[in-house]
Every structure is written in structure tokens, then in C-alpha cells.
Write an enzyme that holds these catalytic residues in place. Sequence first.
Site, PDB file in Angstrom:
ATOM      1  N   SER A 104      20.553  36.604  -3.859  1.00 41.18           N
ATOM      2  CA  SER A 104      20.668  35.507  -4.824  1.00 41.18           C
ATOM      3  C   SER A 104      19.280  34.954  -5.088  1.00 41.18           C
ATOM      4  O   SER A 104      18.492  34.730  -4.170  1.00 41.18           O
ATOM      5  CB  SER A 104      21.625  34.435  -4.301  1.00 41.18           C
ATOM      6  OG  SER A 104      21.250  34.004  -3.022  1.00 41.18           O
ATOM      7  N   GLY A 151      18.672  32.208  -7.277  1.00 39.81           N
ATOM      8  CA  GLY A 151      18.784  30.922  -7.970  1.00 39.81           C
ATOM      9  C   GLY A 151      19.016  31.130  -9.449  1.00 39.81           C
ATOM     10  O   GLY A 151      19.853  31.960  -9.850  1.00 39.81           O
ATOM     11  N   GLY A 182      25.617  29.461  -3.678  1.00 42.23           N
ATOM     12  CA  GLY A 182      25.684  30.678  -2.868  1.00 42.23           C
ATOM     13  C   GLY A 182      27.070  30.890  -2.276  1.00 42.23           C
ATOM     14  O   GLY A 182      27.522  32.034  -2.121  1.00 42.23           O
ATOM     15  N   ASP A 183      27.750  29.804  -1.947  1.00 39.97           N
ATOM     16  CA  ASP A 183      29.091  29.928  -1.374  1.00 39.97           C
ATOM     17  C   ASP A 183      30.096  30.368  -2.445  1.00 39.97           C
ATOM     18  O   ASP A 183      31.003  31.152  -2.171  1.00 39.97           O
ATOM     19  CB  ASP A 183      29.520  28.600  -0.745  1.00 39.97           C
ATOM     20  CG  ASP A 183      28.530  28.141   0.322  1.00 39.97           C
ATOM     21  OD1 ASP A 183      27.958  29.021   1.007  1.00 39.97           O
ATOM     22  OD2 ASP A 183      28.324  26.926   0.462  1.00 39.97           O
ATOM     23  N   GLY A 192      19.369  34.577 -11.163  1.00 41.27           N
ATOM     24  CA  GLY A 192      20.556  35.409 -11.080  1.00 41.27           C
ATOM     25  C   GLY A 192      20.686  36.194  -9.800  1.00 41.27           C
ATOM     26  O   GLY A 192      20.187  35.780  -8.741  1.00 41.27           O
TER      27      GLY A 192
END
Lengths: 315, 315
Positions: free
Chosen positions: B227, B229, B258-259, B232
Site C-alpha cells: 500500500s 497511500g 489499510g484495514d 494506490g
Amino acid sequence: MIVTVTLNPALDLTYEIDALVPHGTHRVTTVAERPGGKGLNVATVLHALGEPVLATGLLGGPTGERVAGLLTGEGVPAAFVTIAGETRRTVAVADHDDATGFWEPGPRVTPGEWAAFTGHFGALLGRASVVALSGSLPPGVPIDGYATLIRLAAAAGVPTVLDTSGEALRHGLAAGPDLAKPNAAELAALLEAPRPVLAAGRPAPSGPELADATVALDHGARAVVVSRGPLGLLVLTEQGAWSGVPPERLAGNPTGAGDACVAALSRGLRDRTPWPQLLADAIALSAAAVAAPHAGRIDQDTYRRLRPAVRVSAA
Amino acid sequence: MIVTVTLNPALDLTYEIDALVPHGTHRVTTVAERPGGKGLNVATVLHALGEPVLATGLLGGPTGERVAGLLTGEGVPAAFVTIAGETRRTVAVADHDDATGFWEPGPRVTPGEWAAFTGHFGALLGRASVVALSGSLPPGVPIDGYATLIRLAAAAGVPTVLDTSGEALRHGLAAGPDLAKPNAAELAALLEAPRPVLAAGRPAPSGPELADATVALDHGARAVVVSRGPLGLLVLTEQGAWSGVPPERLAGNPTGAGDACVAALSRGLRDRTPWPQLLADAIALSAAAVAAPHAGRIDQDTYRRLRPAVRVSAA
């Protein structure tokens, strides 16, 4: 037994961190949880002195259960009324320099819960020798809530000690507590409120702080003890005025010194201790609280050492 | 059902204040309590999407009971193992500018409690379609704790998604999770650790981030999603590499994005969604989490609007 009333208790959390960085993220190194609220401190000090005591007030939610559990863990007898709202937390973040505090607003008390508390309080009075009323009123409790409790106690022949501030103090004084214990700042705030007409037959005040203290009597208290931090205590009663200072300057944590003072005053009121001895005891016990690491604790050695050394004189 | 594992959950408290004054005392205007911990966010996002999910992990003490109660209140099915230590709190103090965070250290897990959890986890595998393992390991859980769980899942034929960092990530990768989801910083930290010998037969990485991503495969993961941010997501698998960016830049709260990504990846792994579509779904759901006010929430409108607009291409 001495009944201590804490209407707005808290779960006090102390977080230790290295250094506070605004808008940073901090790993807390140690967490301490303690029962918080002035009346709970009065109860724990009395319990440490071996005096029969019962802590009452309002607790709610899981945080309230935790406060009750911590009191049980310390062996302090307690009988609280359960409310629907959740007891507040306070968080003190201590770094190497000082502490930064965050106080939750606390729950709103419903009229029914307040009525339940006054009923509970009335039932406790049959076993009470003195009642100590400490701290702020939570939202929802009438501003004359302490006055209601003081009148109930008076009707049952139980003396009262009132330690609060602002409007709760002003309204509480009107019900004639046997003793009020504002600190100098709380007294100054009271002076700004409208002052009733002076009652006759009181000894003339001999200094500016005594003059300030008379305002509490004017408002209705039968005696007033003014705490002046390291400058000691002053008591003004209808029988006279006395003052005393600690025999030595103590480094430590002044939080909770006022509650230790109330513990001593409550015990003295119960025992009808003459004012000069009572004031000396309250000065030594306040100093013993400064010497202990946190509120609600006293350093017993400091208390035993200072108690015979305190000198009190007519003011 | 998708099983989410949170070994180090928290009760997240958010305090709103006017302005942070170091070493001052602050009246908190509003208090919000939420279940905290990355795996709990994954579970709440999946539940909001209508996916069958079960949250598991370790909870203890009154704070643990509160976390369980909050999950129940949100309707998220949960089956946690109870430990003797008390679940930690995190306090985020938000003023008009930003937030200041205080993280409690959390309880120590005993060897017996960890053994009880692995048994509990093994029993859940019979009903699990995918397992998502998220967040840090609490003190007392072996550093290869995630590796143990990944091997148990693999033996039961259940795919795993691993989202952690540092040594817990490195040891977890060695057990061969089906998918690892480090962010760019976690991946960079992994690069500093000793790197195993490269396996043969993998597509040659075509850019610096893909080169970084290979390290996760080298350590044992079967696929890695990085990831980045607002830049993408990137996925590197033994079948190829793809990347995509959100179709628009979203203002909001990136905590929890992120979750949400892990929630999408877990669902896609369960459904054997082809990698390009899966990556597009994860990008849209991450953006929908940024658009929601706090971690564990998604903005469903943003998700539905962005999902068809995400473009993913071979990297």
C-alpha cells in the site's frame, strides 16, 4: 462512622511518558489507575488512619465498576448508588517536567437518580457520626444539592463538612454546614458573589484573610477553615479564630492535601476536638499528604513526626 | 466466514479539546469510545459490506469487556479468548489542528494463554474461508506467533492474509502466507533485515517499488500487496504484477485505509477474484475508508462511485 460523599467521582489514570510532543504519538511506559474524586481521597485517608468510614456517592457504567473495584481492593467500605451514565475518567500524562491533564465531562445525573441518592443518603445517616461532602456537582444534580444533603444531615443531628467551590459552595453554605473548607482561591471567588447582611456578635476579623473568611460565615457556615497551601490553615468560628503553619516546608505533591485536611477535620468534628488541637492535626495530616506520592495517600511517618511540632495560635 | 485475528486489540478513546497546552489541564468536550486494533477494523468493514465474519483474538479485564461490548453493539460476531491481563487503551486527543496520541503498553500474554488461543484458533478453522492476521503482537506472544497461526491455517486448507510489521512480519512471512500487505515503510524496514536467497522463476521486477516488493516474496509470502497511500496499490505474485491508483484524490482520515484494503483482499481471496479486479476493489474500498470519519468505517457511496472507475494495469 464518617460518611464521605463523592457525587462526581472519577477513574484517575496516570500515564508516564518520556516527553510530551504536541501532535506526536507517545508510547506510555507505565499506567496507574486509582479511584479519583476528593471524597474518595478523604475516605482512603480516614481508612489508612484506622477510622471507621463509608464512601458513598454516584457511580455508573464499567468505569464506575472499576472505581468500586479499586476501592474494594484498598479495603475502603463503600455503598454507592448506581446511575445509568458512565463515570468519567481523568488522564494525567506525566513527563519528566510536569503533568498534562485531560478531564472527561462526566455523566448527566437524572432527577430520578438524584432522588434515589437522597433517599440512600438519608438511610445512611442513622449510622453516620459526621458527613464530609467533597468536590464538584455532576451535571443534572441541582446546584443546591449539597444544601439538600446538609439539611437532611442536620435534621438527623449529624454534623457536616463541606469542601467544594463556586455556586455549589455558595448554595451549600446557605444550609449551614458545621464546617466549610474552601481554599484561598475558592474563598476569593465566593467574595465576588453577592454578600448577605453581616450577622451580629462575631469576633472582629484581625487581618485580610480573616476578613475574607468571614464571608463564608456570612453565607451560613458555622465555622470555616481556609487552606493556604504551605502557609498552613486558618479557622474562623463563632468562638474565635486560630491559625497555624507546618513546622517545616515539605517537597512533594500537594494534590490531595486538602482532602487529608478534610479527613482530619471530619474526625475532629466527630470527637469534638478543641479547635487549636484540631487545626494542628489537620496541618500535620495535610503535610503528610504532600509527602506521599499521590492523592488519597498519607506518609504516616511524616504525620507522626510533625503532629507534635505544629504550633497553633489565636489569630 | 472470514476470521479476523487481533492479538493486541485496544479500546480507542478520542478526546476532543479546544487546544493542547503542554502541562495544562484540559476539559474534554466530547469522548468517543471505539473498538481499536487493525483486525477489529477489518471485521467491522467486512460486516458493513454484509460479509460473514468472525472477530477473534485476545481480550482481558474490564477494558476487554468494553471492547467486546462495543463489537456486540455494532453487530460484529466475535469469539475472543479471555486473558488475565487488561486490554490496553489508546487515547487520541484531538484539537483544532491535529491529534496527540498516547498508547498504553498492553498486557503480557502468558504461555498458557497463547496455547489456549492457538487451540481456539484451530477449532475456528473448520468454519473459516479466509483468515486475516492484523497488527502487532502483544508482549508474551512468541515473535513467530503469526507463523504458527499461518501453518495451522495452511494445514486446514484456509488461505491467510498477513498485515503486520517488523520482526512479526519477517517471521510470519517464513510460514508462507497467501498474501502479505505491508505498506511501503514496513517493506523498507524489512529490506534492512537479512535477505534470503532469491527463489528462481519469478517475473523480473520492473521498478524500484516492485524490486522492494520482491523481498516479501523472497521471505516466503505467495503474493504481496504494497500500500502506497494516495499512490494506490501494487501487487506482486508468482503470476505477474499489477498496480493501480485511486481515480481521484480524497481528503479525509487515512487511518484504517489499510484495514479496509485487507478486508477487500480477504474477500477476494475467498472468492478467488482475479488479481486485477481484486486490486481495483481494494483501491476503491481503501479510498472509501479515507472518506469515512474514523478507522473501521467506510463511506458506502464513495465505494460504489469509485469502484467502476479504478484502472489497474500490469506493472
